[in-house]
Design an enzyme around this catalytic site. Structure first.
Site, short mmCIF file in Angstrom:
data_model
loop_
_atom_site.label_atom_id
_atom_site.label_comp_id
_atom_site.label_asym_id
_atom_site.label_seq_id
_atom_site.Cartn_x
_atom_site.Cartn_y
_atom_site.Cartn_z
N ASN A 172 0.85 -0.86 -0.08
CA ASN A 172 0.38 -0.16 -0.10
C ASN A 172 1.59 1.52 0.01
O ASN A 172 0.07 2.39 0.23
CB ASN A 172 -0.92 0.36 0.93
CG ASN A 172 -1.98 -0.73 1.10
OD1 ASN A 172 -2.50 -1.49 -0.71
ND2 ASN A 172 -3.06 -1.53 1.97
N ARG A 182 -7.07 -1.04 -7.04
CA ARG A 182 -7.95 -0.04 -6.18
C ARG A 182 -6.75 0.80 -6.53
O ARG A 182 -6.89 1.82 -6.57
CB ARG A 182 -7.61 -0.74 -4.58
CG ARG A 182 -8.63 0.50 -3.36
CD ARG A 182 -10.04 -0.34 -3.80
NE ARG A 182 -10.60 1.06 -3.84
CZ ARG A 182 -12.47 1.75 -4.05
NH1 ARG A 182 -12.50 0.78 -4.91
NH2 ARG A 182 -12.70 2.37 -3.39
N CYS A 237 -10.05 -5.48 -4.01
CA CYS A 237 -11.17 -6.61 -3.17
C CYS A 237 -11.99 -6.10 -2.75
O CYS A 237 -12.38 -4.93 -2.42
CB CYS A 237 -10.27 -7.10 -2.34
SG CYS A 237 -8.59 -8.44 -2.57
N PRO A 288 -16.46 4.00 -1.84
CA PRO A 288 -16.89 4.72 -2.39
C PRO A 288 -15.03 5.33 -2.92
O PRO A 288 -14.22 5.60 -1.87
CB PRO A 288 -17.35 5.18 -2.23
CG PRO A 288 -17.66 4.86 -0.32
CD PRO A 288 -17.03 3.61 -0.93
N ASP A 310 -15.82 9.11 -3.50
CA ASP A 310 -16.08 10.74 -3.10
C ASP A 310 -15.17 11.53 -2.35
O ASP A 310 -15.50 12.73 -2.68
CB ASP A 310 -17.99 10.52 -2.31
CG ASP A 310 -17.88 9.85 -1.42
OD1 ASP A 310 -17.27 8.73 -1.04
OD2 ASP A 310 -18.79 10.20 -0.15
N ASP A 336 -6.76 -4.70 8.04
CA ASP A 336 -6.72 -5.45 6.92
C ASP A 336 -5.42 -6.83 7.63
O ASP A 336 -5.61 -8.11 7.08
CB ASP A 336 -4.95 -4.88 6.21
CG ASP A 336 -5.75 -3.48 5.25
OD1 ASP A 336 -6.98 -3.67 4.60
OD2 ASP A 336 -4.92 -2.91 4.77
N ILE A 344 -13.72 0.19 9.87
CA ILE A 344 -13.97 0.87 8.46
C ILE A 344 -14.27 0.09 7.42
O ILE A 344 -14.93 0.68 6.78
CB ILE A 344 -12.09 0.23 8.57
CG1 ILE A 344 -11.19 1.17 10.09
CG2 ILE A 344 -11.67 1.47 6.69
CD1 ILE A 344 -10.07 2.24 9.45
N1 EPU Z 1 -14.08 6.03 2.46
C1 EPU Z 1 -15.33 6.70 2.11
N2 EPU Z 1 -15.33 7.44 0.32
C2 EPU Z 1 -14.25 7.64 0.79
C3 EPU Z 1 -12.76 7.06 0.29
C4 EPU Z 1 -12.83 6.37 1.82
O1 EPU Z 1 -16.34 6.64 1.94
O2 EPU Z 1 -13.57 8.38 -0.82
C5 EPU Z 1 -14.52 5.42 3.92
C6 EPU Z 1 -14.38 3.81 2.81
O3 EPU Z 1 -15.53 3.41 2.34
C7 EPU Z 1 -13.73 3.71 4.15
C8 EPU Z 1 -12.90 4.35 5.14
O4 EPU Z 1 -13.71 5.87 4.57
O5 EPU Z 1 -14.97 3.36 4.98
C9 EPU Z 1 -11.20 4.50 4.33
O6 EPU Z 1 -10.97 4.07 3.59
P1 EPU Z 1 -9.46 4.05 2.73
O7 EPU Z 1 -9.97 5.49 2.06
O8 EPU Z 1 -8.64 4.88 4.34
O9 EPU Z 1 -9.08 3.18 2.26
P2 EPU Z 1 -8.29 2.58 1.01
O10 EPU Z 1 -8.06 3.85 0.41
O11 EPU Z 1 -9.98 2.19 0.11
C10 EPU Z 1 -6.82 1.74 1.68
C11 EPU Z 1 -5.78 0.38 1.71
C12 EPU Z 1 -6.84 -1.05 2.31
C13 EPU Z 1 -7.05 -0.72 3.19
C14 EPU Z 1 -7.03 0.79 3.85
C15 EPU Z 1 -7.48 1.18 5.19
C16 EPU Z 1 -5.04 0.26 -0.96
C17 EPU Z 1 -4.98 0.62 -2.27
N3 EPU Z 1 -5.90 0.31 -0.33
O12 EPU Z 1 -7.51 1.54 1.50
O13 EPU Z 1 -6.02 -2.00 1.38
O14 EPU Z 1 -7.94 -1.62 3.79
O15 EPU Z 1 -6.21 1.83 3.02
O16 EPU Z 1 -5.94 0.97 5.74
O17 EPU Z 1 -4.01 1.26 -0.22
C18 EPU Z 1 -5.83 -4.50 1.34
O18 EPU Z 1 -4.04 -4.32 1.17
O19 EPU Z 1 -6.38 -5.33 2.11
C19 EPU Z 1 -6.52 -3.18 1.80
C20 EPU Z 1 -7.60 -3.67 1.23
#
Ligand code: EPU
Length: 411
Positions: free
Chosen positions: A22, A90, A114, A120, A122, A302, A323
């Site tokens: 990540n 992602r 995944c 989202p 947004d 994770d 989360i």
């Molecule tokens: N969220 C929103 N809107 C957005 C962005 C996020 O509602 O525009 C919400 C999400 O639904 C969630 C929370 O905010 O409830 C946190 O989401 P975050 O944006 O931090 O997660 P992400 O960027 O989609 C990354 C990692 C994930 C990891 C999460 C949390 C990458 C590519 N993915 O996802 O990694 O679980 O941060 O630490 O960096 C994994 O490695 O298995 C994995 C899923």
């Protein structure tokens, strides 16, 4: 692909943790912010990284890969990201931020990743709008154009690593000044910030805020990516789940795993800190616990599915994942192995269970690792269908698992 896993009595040996998935994904996208050569060291050889490299090559970027070193030269880069691989991972959404900084426009198909409940984007799109972009989102293709550079303050509705990094990437070149008042300060975010500052960006972290002062241009860099705290946590709980195991994890930054170590010790796993590593010893008994999962420095989402499996050896435990509360597809699979695990009101309840081997299905990356742990704890031989997910985020997993004595085989 199918993985065969047979009950293992104890695990011994060494695991060498690789670079962080990540962190590597946004760092690769950050390399597109300069025409000069960027060398990234400690890049994990995993499917998500390889897919991202295919996408950027398609954009005209030159990429050379030698073991864990990537040399990236983005002398020229196109702005239409229409490769179908974008919807496979992602991290491809970081190309929105990097192309906005470099070319002030981007057209990209929706990022995938995944299936772990609602994901989202947004906050990203709202952040781009607030920093002077025009966004046209057809839900299949997103088209963004940077219209003006502004002085702006952004507050996300909740902490998001992806949105924080994307806004940093998109605003670090130009005349704008952007302040994020509730940023995600996960180790992966700090890693990208350090890389960008080494490239000449001006990103300041102060009082739980991130201020990004746009600069004219960025230069090339040699940068070492941090080690993967989730891979370390995965092997930590694997070793901790099998009684009398003793496994040494190398390349571990203790401070990235503070809460994980506290939780592991609380449930009875013996952990000894050594220089850049941990010695993990599996206890005879796992203690019950109640865990709330949240943004760093809380226990990471994770590792939720993996911890669920370990806690099937404890008296009733509870996990609340604030989360990704819908990251629960593993529960159905674990029930096939006679695990007493269920969710009620967005809380996972786990009761002491005697796992039995079964045919199960990996539903996502971390579920795949969790099922391997379950298979190694269960009597008999288990078969994990769709184990392909594992290769998205773990470097040479079969080799690393076998090296510590796990009975696994891809059939
Ligand atoms: N969220 C929103 N809107 C957005 C962005 C996020 O509602 O525009 C919400 C999400 O639904 C969630 C929370 O905010 O409830 C946190 O989401 P975050 O944006 O931090 O997660 P992400 O960027 O989609 C990354 C990692 C994930 C990891 C999460 C949390 C990458 C590519 N993915 O996802 O990694 O679980 O941060 O630490 O960096 C994994 O490695 O298995 C994995 C899923």
């Amino acid at each position: 692909m199918i993985m065969k896993v047979t009950k293992t009595n104890n695990l011994f040996g060494d695991v060498y943790i690789s670079g962080s998935k990540n962190a590597a994904l946004p760092c690769i996208c950050a390399a597109l912010l300069t025409k000069e050569q960027v060398k990234l060291i400690n890049v994990p050889d995993i499917e998500d990284v390889n897919n991202l490299l295919t996408i950027i090559k398609d954009l005209g970027v030159k990429v050379k890969k030698e073991e864990d070193i990537l040399t990236i030269s983005a002398g020229r880069v196109k702005t239409k990201v229409i490769n179908h691989l974008v919807s496979k991972l992602r991290g491809s959404y970081y190309l929105m931020g990097s192309l906005l900084a470099r070319k002030r426009k981007v057209q990209i198909i929706y990022p995938g990743g995944c299936e772990i409940g609602e994901r989202p984007i947004d906050f990203h799109l709202q952040g781009f709008k607030e920093t002077g972009c025009e966004v046209n989102d057809t839900k299949e293709i997103i088209e963004i154009t940077k219209k003006i550079d502004k002085e702006t303050s952004i507050t996300f509705p909740s902490l998001s690593m992806g949105a924080t990094i994307n806004i940093i990437l998109s605003t670090c070149i130009g005349n704008g000044i952007t302040t994020i008042t509730n940023p995600s300060l996960e180790p992966e975010t700090l890693c990208v910030i350090e890389m960008l500052n080494n490239m000449g960006a001006c990103i300041i972290i102060e009082d739980n805020k991130i201020q990004i002062n746009g600069v004219k241009k960025l230069k090339g860099v040699n940068y070492h990516i941090i080690y993967d705290r989730i891979e370390a946590g995965s092997y930590l709980f694997l070793a901790g789940s099998i009684p009398f195991s003793k496994v040494t994890l190398h390349n571990v930054d203790h401070k990235h795993l503070e809460v994980v170590i506290v939780v592991a010790r609380k449930i009875g796993i013996k952990i000894t800190k050594i220089d850049n590593g941990l010695i993990v010893e599996g206890p005879e008994k796992i203690n019950k616990t109640n865990i709330l999962i949240g943004p760093y420095p809380f226990f990471p989402t994770d590792l939720q599915q993996i911890l669920t499996v370990v806690l099937t050896r404890s008296d009733t435990s509870k996990i609340e994942d604030a989360i990704f509360p819908d990251r629960i597809a593993h529960l159905k699979e674990l029930r096939k192995m006679h695990a007493y695990v269920y969710d009620y009101n967005r809380i996972i309840y786990i009761k002491k269970s005697k796992l039995k081997s079964s045919k199960v299905k990996a539903t996502d990356l971390r579920c795949a690792f969790a099922l391997i742990i379950a298979g190694s704890m269960a009597k008999g031989t288990s078969y994990i269908m769709d184990i392909d997910y594992l290769f998205r985020g773990y470097v040479t997993p079969v080799k690393k698992l076998k090296a510590i004595g796990l009975n696994v085989e891809i059939i």
